[in-house]
Motif scaffolding. Structure first.
Motif, PDB file in Angstrom:
ATOM      1  N   GLN A   7     -40.179 -93.790  -1.687  1.00  2.18           N
ATOM      2  CA  GLN A   7     -38.805 -94.119  -1.331  1.00  2.18           C
ATOM      3  C   GLN A   7     -38.679 -94.775   0.035  1.00  2.18           C
ATOM      4  OE1 GLN A   7     -35.804 -93.810  -3.020  1.00  2.18           O
ATOM      5  NE2 GLN A   7     -37.072 -93.403  -4.807  1.00  2.18           N
ATOM      6  N   LEU A   8     -39.709 -94.680   0.849  1.00  2.08           N
ATOM      7  CA  LEU A   8     -39.624 -95.127   2.246  1.00  2.08           C
ATOM      8  C   LEU A   8     -39.152 -96.580   2.388  1.00  2.08           C
ATOM      9  CD1 LEU A   8     -42.174 -94.145   4.993  1.00  2.08           C
ATOM     10  CD2 LEU A   8     -41.188 -96.420   4.935  1.00  2.08           C
ATOM     11  N   SER A  23     -32.409 -88.795  -2.997  1.00  4.19           N
ATOM     12  CA  SER A  23     -33.145 -89.856  -3.684  1.00  4.19           C
ATOM     13  C   SER A  23     -34.416 -89.309  -4.328  1.00  4.19           C
ATOM     14  CB  SER A  23     -33.504 -90.983  -2.704  1.00  4.19           C
ATOM     15  OG  SER A  23     -34.411 -90.518  -1.714  1.00  4.19           O
ATOM     16  N   ILE A  24     -34.897 -88.171  -3.838  1.00  5.63           N
ATOM     17  CA  ILE A  24     -36.087 -87.552  -4.418  1.00  5.63           C
ATOM     18  C   ILE A  24     -35.745 -86.333  -5.267  1.00  5.63           C
ATOM     19  CG2 ILE A  24     -37.680 -88.379  -2.657  1.00  5.63           C
ATOM     20  CD1 ILE A  24     -37.428 -85.735  -1.222  1.00  5.63           C
ATOM     21  N   ASP A  25     -34.545 -85.782  -5.058  1.00  3.20           N
ATOM     22  CA  ASP A  25     -34.111 -84.608  -5.814  1.00  3.20           C
ATOM     23  C   ASP A  25     -32.607 -84.445  -5.597  1.00  3.20           C
ATOM     24  OD1 ASP A  25     -33.525 -82.164  -6.903  1.00  3.20           O
ATOM     25  OD2 ASP A  25     -35.138 -81.074  -5.907  1.00  3.20           O
ATOM     26  N   PRO A  26     -31.804 -84.487  -6.681  1.00  9.71           N
ATOM     27  CA  PRO A  26     -30.350 -84.379  -6.537  1.00  9.71           C
ATOM     28  C   PRO A  26     -29.906 -83.117  -5.800  1.00  9.71           C
ATOM     29  CG  PRO A  26     -30.926 -85.069  -8.752  1.00  9.71           C
ATOM     30  CD  PRO A  26     -32.212 -84.686  -8.076  1.00  9.71           C
ATOM     31  N   LYS A  32     -36.475 -77.403   2.196  1.00 11.40           N
ATOM     32  CA  LYS A  32     -37.389 -77.331   1.054  1.00 11.40           C
ATOM     33  C   LYS A  32     -38.529 -78.331   1.176  1.00 11.40           C
ATOM     34  CE  LYS A  32     -37.497 -77.772  -3.992  1.00 11.40           C
ATOM     35  NZ  LYS A  32     -36.687 -77.998  -5.226  1.00 11.40           N
ATOM     36  N   TYR A  33     -38.222 -79.518   1.748  1.00 15.75           N
ATOM     37  CA  TYR A  33     -39.216 -80.584   1.818  1.00 15.75           C
ATOM     38  C   TYR A  33     -39.743 -80.829   3.231  1.00 15.75           C
ATOM     39  CZ  TYR A  33     -37.811 -81.735  -2.947  1.00 15.75           C
ATOM     40  OH  TYR A  33     -37.557 -81.669  -4.293  1.00 15.75           O
ATOM     41  N   GLN A  34     -39.359 -79.980   4.151  1.00 18.35           N
ATOM     42  CA  GLN A  34     -39.730 -80.192   5.551  1.00 18.35           C
ATOM     43  C   GLN A  34     -41.240 -80.336   5.737  1.00 18.35           C
ATOM     44  OE1 GLN A  34     -38.272 -77.173   8.198  1.00 18.35           O
ATOM     45  NE2 GLN A  34     -38.971 -78.214  10.044  1.00 18.35           N
TER      46      GLN A  34
END
Length: 215
Positions: A7-8, A23-26, A32-34
């Motif tokens: 996505q970058l 964009s990676i998870d609604p 969570k993604y840190q």
């Protein structure tokens, strides 16, 4: 991590270039993604610029890590991920398509190479200042990156300079233009990003000396 990496370049082509988590998870939350973002930064793949709520030094004090822009650490590799026409436009100095994201990535890479922490500032009414760095005199230095020919238009930068409580005395615009000074705004060509330490006076290294005369 793969989804973030994919996505970058798309995020850098967005209107405000901020990385949008959904964009990676609604249902994505930064917490969570840190670790994935930290991994990409620590691996030397990505450069993270956190938003600050105030352009005042020390910038770390008002930084918000959950709102950020994500750049690729190597601009050449970033360009290889775009269609061939985008790379050709950059090499030929074409005005189309919009290369704002790539130009910002170049400056982000240069600032990171100078061991500067990346931050940016944004306000709903005035817009966004692409980068803000801590200056050697205890004040913040806002930086705008302009890919087009109308680089004298920068409302957000002007707002920061006009707000007395911020104490900002110098704003810098990197663009296609030449070296000039207009009040508190210093205009520099993009290729002079490497000389920022000399301009700010926070480096002991011998470097380029820029003589700037007010317009």
């Amino acid at each position: 991590m793969q989804s973030i990496y994919d996505q970058l370049p798309i995020m850098l082509e967005g209107e405000n270039k901020r990385f949008v988590l959904n964009s990676i998870d609604p249902k994505a939350h930064y917490e969570k993604y840190q670790r994935d973002f930290v991994w990409l930064v620590d691996a030397g793949v990505a450069l993270k610029a956190d938003i600050v709520t105030e352009p005042k030094s020390p910038l770390l004090k008002s930084a918000r890590p959950s709102q950020f822009k994500l750049y690729q650490s190597d601009t050449g590799m970033l360009m290889a991920r775009y269609p061939v026409g985008v790379a050709q436009a950059a090499y030929l100095d074409s005005k189309e398509p919009n290369l704002g994201g790539i130009y910002e990535n170049v400056v982000a890479q240069q600032l990171a190479a100078q061991n500067r922490q990346l931050y940016y500032y944004q306000t709903k009414k005035r817009g966004e200042v692409d980068f803000v760095v801590d200056g050697p005199d205890g004040t913040a230095v806002p930086i705008e990156v302009k890919s087009g020919s109308y680089y004298h238009a920068h409302a957000a930068l002007g707002h920061v300079l006009d707000t007395a409580e911020y104490g900002v005395r110098l704003g810098i615009v990197f663009s296609r233009g030449n070296v000039e000074r207009n009040g508190a705004v210093l205009y520099l060509p993009l290729y002079a990003t490497w000389a920022l330490s000399d301009v700010l006076g926070d480096s002991c290294a011998e470097g380029i000396k820029l003589e700037v005369k007010p317009v």
